[in-house]
Design a protein around this motif. Sequence first.
Motif, PDB file in Angstrom:
ATOM      1  N   LEU A   1       0.824  -1.204   0.000  1.00  0.00           N
ATOM      2  CA  LEU A   1       0.000   0.000   0.000  1.00  0.00           C
ATOM      3  C   LEU A   1       0.862   1.260   0.000  1.00  0.00           C
ATOM      4  CD1 LEU A   1      -2.546  -1.045   2.778  1.00  0.00           C
ATOM      5  CD2 LEU A   1      -2.838  -1.269   0.318  1.00  0.00           C
ATOM      6  N   ASP A   2       0.460   2.252  -0.796  1.00  0.00           N
ATOM      7  CA  ASP A   2       1.127   3.557  -0.806  1.00  0.00           C
ATOM      8  C   ASP A   2       2.610   3.437  -1.128  1.00  0.00           C
ATOM      9  OD1 ASP A   2       0.439   6.284  -0.583  1.00  0.00           O
ATOM     10  OD2 ASP A   2       1.491   6.427   1.322  1.00  0.00           O
TER      11      ASP A   2
ATOM     12  N   ASP B   1      -1.974   1.972  -4.875  1.00  0.00           N
ATOM     13  CA  ASP B   1      -1.254   3.224  -4.649  1.00  0.00           C
ATOM     14  C   ASP B   1      -1.944   4.396  -5.349  1.00  0.00           C
ATOM     15  OD1 ASP B   1       0.907   4.851  -3.782  1.00  0.00           O
ATOM     16  OD2 ASP B   1       1.954   4.566  -5.678  1.00  0.00           O
ATOM     17  N   HIS B   2      -1.445   5.624  -5.068  1.00  0.00           N
ATOM     18  CA  HIS B   2      -1.992   6.818  -5.732  1.00  0.00           C
ATOM     19  C   HIS B   2      -0.894   7.749  -6.241  1.00  0.00           C
ATOM     20  CE1 HIS B   2      -1.775   9.850  -2.190  1.00  0.00           C
ATOM     21  NE2 HIS B   2      -1.022   8.820  -1.886  1.00  0.00           N
TER      22      HIS B   2
ATOM     23  N   THR C   1      -4.134   6.865  -0.327  1.00  0.00           N
ATOM     24  CA  THR C   1      -4.358   5.435  -0.549  1.00  0.00           C
ATOM     25  C   THR C   1      -5.507   4.938   0.324  1.00  0.00           C
ATOM     26  OG1 THR C   1      -2.039   5.096  -1.149  1.00  0.00           O
ATOM     27  CG2 THR C   1      -3.271   3.157  -0.484  1.00  0.00           C
TER      28      THR C   1
END
Length: 261
Positions: free
Chosen positions: A20-21, A46-47, A67
């Motif tokens: 994540l992230d 993710d972003h 996220t």
Amino acid sequence: PGSDLIRSSFLFIPDIIILLDCSDINRAGILGDTILSSDRYIINIDHHVSNTFFGNVNYVDTKAGATGEIIYNLINLLDCRINSEIATCLYTAIVTDTGSFQFENTTERTHIIAADLISKGIDLATIRSFLWESIPLKSIKLQRELLDTLEIDETQKIAWAVLPYETYKKYGASSEHIEGFVNYPKSIEGVEIGLFFKEIEPNKVKVGFRAKSKVDVNKLAQKFGGGGHKRAAGCILEAPLKEVIKQVVKEAQKTIVKKEE
């Protein structure tokens, strides 16, 4: 809730690993090497616009403010009930990933999600206390030393602060003790690019980049092998601290000049 279950190493390597992230597998540190060599199925959520799409499945939404927003949407798609504990974790993820809703990627949707999480009965006072009112004393002492290193270039548009390895070592500091330090140079009136140089070890420097509104520091960080968001990015350079500062400030000045042309 549940943070006591977090481990910094694998007890065993599971069949499916979710990151994540994480814009790049290297962001996972030494665990990244273990993950890649294990040949397990990787899900990348993710972003960051700089994401390298390293997973077998990549869910990268660069329009999400955090996220945590993506996880909120996934939980709803799975028809799971968000209780107060889940809401606490998601709200904390969103409020920290958006800089307390200050960063440019914060949207109307971000606030709608945050409002829904608050309606689940989370304790905002406790979250506030843990995040902003439980600062270790050594962090305050480090801030004092950091501000003594503050410099600004002749254009008055680039400012930076430095945390040498010896200072970091003297206080026995860890990453939690310097959270948010990168924002001090950027907060100065008239400054467009804020830089934070942290010497992780001799001849190894982590650089934090922040921009107010005009400069894409993701592109600036990429010139040094890093990345992140348009207004927040980072990289790691292996060179003497003074040389890193000189190189990065020089490149930042070029970026400012191009922006004004």
